[in-house]
Design an enzyme around this catalytic site. Structure first.
Site, mmCIF file in Angstrom:
data_model
loop_
_atom_site.group_PDB
_atom_site.id
_atom_site.type_symbol
_atom_site.label_atom_id
_atom_site.label_comp_id
_atom_site.label_asym_id
_atom_site.label_seq_id
_atom_site.Cartn_x
_atom_site.Cartn_y
_atom_site.Cartn_z
ATOM 1 N N ILE A 135 0.928 -1.128 0.145
ATOM 2 C CA ILE A 135 0.038 0.011 -0.017
ATOM 3 C C ILE A 135 0.837 1.228 0.030
ATOM 4 C CG2 ILE A 135 -1.805 1.234 1.609
ATOM 5 C CD1 ILE A 135 -2.468 -1.514 2.514
ATOM 6 N N CYS A 136 0.348 2.134 -0.747
ATOM 7 C CA CYS A 136 1.098 3.655 -0.723
ATOM 8 C C CYS A 136 2.428 3.478 -1.197
ATOM 9 C CB CYS A 136 1.070 4.133 0.711
ATOM 10 S SG CYS A 136 1.427 5.855 0.804
ATOM 11 N N ILE A 137 3.440 3.853 -0.636
ATOM 12 C CA ILE A 137 4.897 3.519 -0.955
ATOM 13 C C ILE A 137 5.425 2.318 -0.963
ATOM 14 C CG2 ILE A 137 5.918 4.150 1.310
ATOM 15 C CD1 ILE A 137 6.947 5.717 -2.209
#
Length: 220
Positions: A135-137
């Protein structure tokens, strides 16, 4: 999927795990009736950031495991206790802790290294053909670890970060917050979440819920 390992990198988006993404991940798993266990490295944060000013807290040191324990309500284990054989999948929420504590991506970009234990865990799940959600980075960890396999991932819609991550060999897909990218061959599922700082919480939850659903499909 009956049981999923979740790796956290601290507590707070500027120096650890993104708290909202972490909690929404646990909620999505719980809603899907999937058991989870939380892990984090028992090591110092790279640095501590004041989340009001955004500035580094000079002279302050905190522990990744202890910080992540705030999110886990104390129900947390050290990263070296994570046995891939006990789980059906792995999820890593985002936050700068991923790029500072679990890797050096925040400082070295495509030339970064991944925390050795994290890399070993990722490789173990991949080799056992168990789905990994990032998730995300966090998809940067997949790119840095498996770039030679040209994994399909998303880090949202930022052109510059897409160009940087593709230097690893990964194939980047532009996605909106509520969307996911699925790599059926490598069993990777990724979603942007707060890669867009202005993202709505409901869209982030939609993306994370879709990620859990896709992982469940890949596990069957």
């Amino acid at each position: 999927m009956k049981k999923v390992a979740v790796i956290l990198s601290g507590c707070g988006y500027l120096d650890g795990s993104e708290i909202r993404e972490s909690v929404l991940t646990l909620l999505a798993l719980d809603t899907a009736n999937i058991e989870y266990q939380i892990f984090a490295p028992d090591e110092p944060l790279f640095h501590v950031i004041d989340h009001v000013s955004g500035e580094k807290s000079e002279g302050e040191s905190r522990n990744i495991l202890q910080e992540a324990g705030r999110i886990a309500r104390g129900e947390i284990s050290t990263l070296d206790q994570l046995d891939e054989n006990e789980f059906d999948g792995l999820i890593i929420p985002g936050g700068f802790g991923v790029a500072k504590n679990l890797s050096t991506f925040a400082f070295k970009g495509a030339e970064a290294s991944v925390h050795s234990t994290v890399a070993s865990i990722l490789k173990a799940f991949h080799q056992s053909k168990k789905p990994i959600g990032a998730i995300c980075i966090s998809p940067a960890l997949l790119a840095l670890t498996f770039g030679n396999l040209h994994p399909n991932i998303t880090l949202g819609s930022d052109t510059n970060i897409a160009k940087e991550i593709e230097k690893t060999g990964a194939i980047h897909h532009v996605c909106q917050t509520s969307e996911i990218a699925v790599d059926n061959q490598n069993l990777f599922v990724t979603t942007p979440a707060y890669m867009d700082d202005q993202a709505c919480l409901k869209d982030i939850y939609t993306g994370i819920t879709s990620l859990v659903e896709a992982m469940t499909t890949l596990a069957n």
